[in-house]
Design an enzyme around this catalytic site. Sequence first.
Site, PDB file in Angstrom:
ATOM      1  N   THR A  36       0.836  -1.205   0.000  1.00  0.00           N
ATOM      2  CA  THR A  36       0.000   0.000   0.000  1.00  0.00           C
ATOM      3  C   THR A  36       0.873   1.258   0.000  1.00  0.00           C
ATOM      4  O   THR A  36       0.575   2.243  -0.683  1.00  0.00           O
ATOM      5  CB  THR A  36      -0.910   0.011   1.250  1.00  0.00           C
ATOM      6  OG1 THR A  36      -1.676  -1.184   1.250  1.00  0.00           O
ATOM      7  CG2 THR A  36      -1.835   1.215   1.258  1.00  0.00           C
ATOM      8  N   HIS A  39       2.049   1.963  -3.415  1.00  0.00           N
ATOM      9  CA  HIS A  39       1.031   2.648  -4.233  1.00  0.00           C
ATOM     10  C   HIS A  39       1.023   4.152  -3.944  1.00  0.00           C
ATOM     11  O   HIS A  39       0.921   4.980  -4.854  1.00  0.00           O
ATOM     12  CB  HIS A  39      -0.368   2.085  -3.956  1.00  0.00           C
ATOM     13  CG  HIS A  39      -0.569   0.689  -4.453  1.00  0.00           C
ATOM     14  ND1 HIS A  39      -0.536   0.373  -5.796  1.00  0.00           N
ATOM     15  CD2 HIS A  39      -0.804  -0.471  -3.801  1.00  0.00           C
ATOM     16  CE1 HIS A  39      -0.741  -0.927  -5.933  1.00  0.00           C
ATOM     17  NE2 HIS A  39      -0.906  -1.468  -4.741  1.00  0.00           N
TER      18      HIS A  39
END
Length: 338
Positions: A36, A39
Amino acid sequence: MKAAAGPGFALRDVPPPVIRDNEVLIRVRRAGVCGTDVHIYDWDAWAQGRCHPPFTVGHEFAGDVVQVGHLVTDVRVDDRVTAEGHIVCGRCHLCRTGNAHVCPNTRIIGVDRDGCFADYIAMPATNVWQLDDAISYEIGGIHDPMGNAFHTALTNTEVPGSTVLVTGCGPIGIFAVGICRAAGASRIIASDVNPTRLALARAMGAHDAVTPQEAEGAVRAATGTLGVDVVLEMSGVPSAIHQAFALVRDGGRVQLLGIPAKPMELDLATEIIFKGITVYGVVGRRMYETWIQMTQFLRSGEFDPQPVITHRFPLERYDDAIAAIKSGSAGKVVFEVS
Ligand code: NAD
Ligand code: ZN
């Protein structure tokens, strides 16, 4: 932190967060780095749609409580803690029926509010999880992804004595291998395209660590034409998801944790319905059954996550930490914050 909309992170001096009456302030010792965070670092379409810079990134951590709000009764200064990073409302239909992991009002630290790649983080006391003295800050700092693996491996899977296929040996898949071993699976077949990760899966107790091309043969060798009792899908790769449905036995169970990058096609009739299988979508960690299981397994000594941690960096080396994850060969990557 994520200083502005665009690729990369930045290191900034910011004042410590001000806690609310129901919150505690935690000095961060160790923090795990996750896909995450990559990202958000890359500032991809998902991050652009979800995040609002400037904010502090990071959602996996452990540290020491240094201040508690006026309404906090069960967390004390100097407690060694980690925390559930999904902050839920506690009042909706799902929270009140034991399904807080899918609370529609969830706010995630390091995504929707300030996170843990910093000296200090504020957390609601309800989310704080006490660490046993025997648990290091480093292991405390990876409870979040380990919890994803516990949730996937142990929710209605009846692992003892079962044959298990784990597709995808990223950090979470490798944790899952160790959990299934400790839980008494009779045969654990782990698949990945990366030999370094297959070696980690073997170190965590996989009986067979194989390429996706070899997975069918390994399942046949272990179960004949039957197929495995349980598949833990931990890659998010469409071909692996199809393989999960192909190699589970009729009436078996597929636990889906991996997140495909975009919509994919399934033949529901042949892949799911006529096989009579059960499919479970995994979100985060169950609150707080998963945390209790995790603590009990660590206490038992039967499950040791230490080999999964392969890289350690000071916070300043965030570019190197992200590069290590992007290499695709790392186990868990951890920041040594203080
Ligand atoms: P990761 O990307 O490090 O691991 C995925 C692994 O799958 C990699 O090692 C890759 O080499 C392997 N792989 C690629 N193609 C494969 C194939 N055909 N067969 C088998 N393996 C293959 O990710 P991670 O951090 O371990 O997370 C695993 C997945 O879970 C990711 O998709 C992530 O987005 C997702 N995730 C979901 C949740 C949730 O709550 N549902 C939480 C965290 C992560
Ligand atoms: Zn809720």
